[in-house]
Scaffold this motif. Structure first.
Motif, PDB file in Angstrom:
ATOM      1  N   GLU A 198       0.848  -1.187   0.000  1.00 36.92           N
ATOM      2  CA  GLU A 198       0.000   0.000   0.000  1.00 36.92           C
ATOM      3  C   GLU A 198       0.888   1.243   0.000  1.00 36.92           C
TER       4      GLU A 198
ATOM      5  N   LYS B 224       1.162   3.684   1.951  1.00 38.17           N
ATOM      6  CA  LYS B 224       1.675   4.078   3.272  1.00 38.17           C
ATOM      7  C   LYS B 224       2.721   3.126   3.837  1.00 38.17           C
TER       8      LYS B 224
ATOM      9  N   THR C  36       1.862  -0.517  -6.246  1.00 38.00           N
ATOM     10  CA  THR C  36       0.943   0.246  -5.412  1.00 38.00           C
ATOM     11  C   THR C  36       0.018   1.087  -6.260  1.00 38.00           C
TER      12      THR C  36
ATOM     13  N   HIS D  32      -3.709   6.114  -2.593  1.00 39.12           N
ATOM     14  CA  HIS D  32      -4.448   5.995  -1.335  1.00 39.12           C
ATOM     15  C   HIS D  32      -5.821   6.670  -1.477  1.00 39.12           C
TER      16      HIS D  32
ATOM     17  N   ASP E 180      -6.095   2.454  -4.331  1.00 40.66           N
ATOM     18  CA  ASP E 180      -5.473   1.312  -3.683  1.00 40.66           C
ATOM     19  C   ASP E 180      -6.420   0.775  -2.614  1.00 40.66           C
TER      20      ASP E 180
END
Length: 364
Positions: A119, A121, A150, A153, A181
């Motif tokens: 992801e 993050k 990825t 977000h 994502d």
């Protein structure tokens, strides 16, 4: 009388424990028939036939696919939002690369490409993998390429994007497209990896798609399973193989697949998404097949559907090499496995020095 009553109570408790254990395992491997499970609890050997199951997949497909199974089905680039189920994956579609590494394979033909799902993050996770099994120099004499996959977000796309760009400039190992994502877009993430291999690394011998929460014994994978001294396999895909499984129709599960997304009652055999290996030629074929199929939100099962479309079967690997459950770390045991699931960055960094160290000799 008291002893008999106590005996009955113990039997009831033990039965309840077995029921709960079966439910827990069933949820961890959704849709899987747990063949031989109770026999294994009793210490009985599990036969190869029980482990593998029998192929009972029945293909229904969409009306268009049933009308002409041998012909590619034209798919609109983006189904109208008013008719598309919220879980229907939008594909094929011209997703743009926000981060790319087109030159990774320009001057080399890697033996293995690691496509690691993360992801945006997951900075700590990526750093731990770079220091452990994702190290491109992990297997001396074998060329490897590491790529993190990825998307964007869903809530913090802009601030995370700046951090991703800095991380990408430092390590040159992240690719990203402009889809959200989310768990249900995991198939898009994997197909992005297949697209990248097809376009920018088509000379790779093997490709491994891996989740980021695994322990990967890349040395065993390369030396024992893939064997670089032999010609690369063709039309090859292996991992922890699921057979006799089907979509979960209850919205209570995160693996929920509605009939509007996938009308069949069963999946073809497929490799569990924690980690699977395919030959470089097959990665390109899977990407091509995906352009002609209705993409579903279960990434690993979808690759099984692509293989079915291609007329290619999954290849059995020695039983237990791809362990989709958590195991307590023990060096000699892990030295004979390809992967173990549910190992986060803290666990990886804790066990890796011991695993790499020469302080213990394991029996061959």
């Amino acid at each position: 009388m008291g002893a008999g009553f106590l005996h009955k109570q113990l039997l009831v408790c033990f039965s309840a424990f077995l029921f709960l254990l079966v439910v827990i395992i069933h949820q961890d491997a959704p849709g899987t028939l747990q063949l031989g499970f109770l026999g294994a609890l009793r210490g009985e050997p599990v036969s190869a036939e029980q482990r593998q199951g029998s192929p009972t997949f029945q293909w229904r497909g969409t009306e268009e696919e049933r009308a002409g199974d041998s012909m590619p089905v034209p798919v609109p680039s983006r189904p109208p939002a008013t008719t598309r189920h919220p879980l229907q994956v939008v594909y094929p579609y011209n997703y743009r690369f926000l981060l790319n590494e087109p030159d990774k394979c320009r001057d080399r033909a890697p033996f293995l490409v690691l496509l690691v799902v993360t992801e945006p993050k997951d900075i700590t996770v990526r750093n731990a993998i770079r220091q452990t099994w994702g190290n491109e120099s992990a297997v001396p004499g074998v060329s490897m390429v590491r790529i993190f996959l990825t998307g964007v977000h869903p809530r913090y796309g802009s601030p995370l994007q700046r951090l991703l760009e800095e991380e990408s400039a430092l390590h040159r190992d992240i690719i990203q497209q402009d889809f959200l994502d989310t768990y249900n877009n995991l198939t898009l993430k994997t197909l992005m990896g297949m697209e990248w291999v097809s376009t920018h690394c088509s000379n790779a011998s093997y490709v491994m798609k891996a989740d980021s929460d695994i322990f990967l014994n890349v040395g065993f994978l390369v030396r024992q399973l893939l064997q670089p001294q032999l010609p690369p396999k063709k039309d090859f895909m292996t991992g922890h193989i699921y057979r006799n499984t089907g979509p979960l129709r209850s919205k209570a599960y995160k693996w929920y697949v509605p009939r509007e997304v996938y009308p069949n009652n069963t999946y073809p055999p497929y490799c569990g998404g924690a980690g699977y290996v395919l030959s470089g030629d097959l990665a390109k074929k899977v990407y091509g097949a995906a352009q002609t199929l209705r993409v579903i939100n279960m990434e690993d099962a979808f690759l099984g559907i692509c293989l079915y479309k291609l007329g290619i079967s999954v290849t059995n690997s020695p039983w237990g090499l791809f362990n989709v459950f958590w195991l307590e770390y023990e060096k000699c045991r892990f030295s004979r496995l390809v992967l173990v699931h549910h190992y986060g960055p803290t666990d990886l960094l804790r066990v890796w020095p011991d695993f790499q160290g020469g302080n213990k000799t394991c029996p061959s």
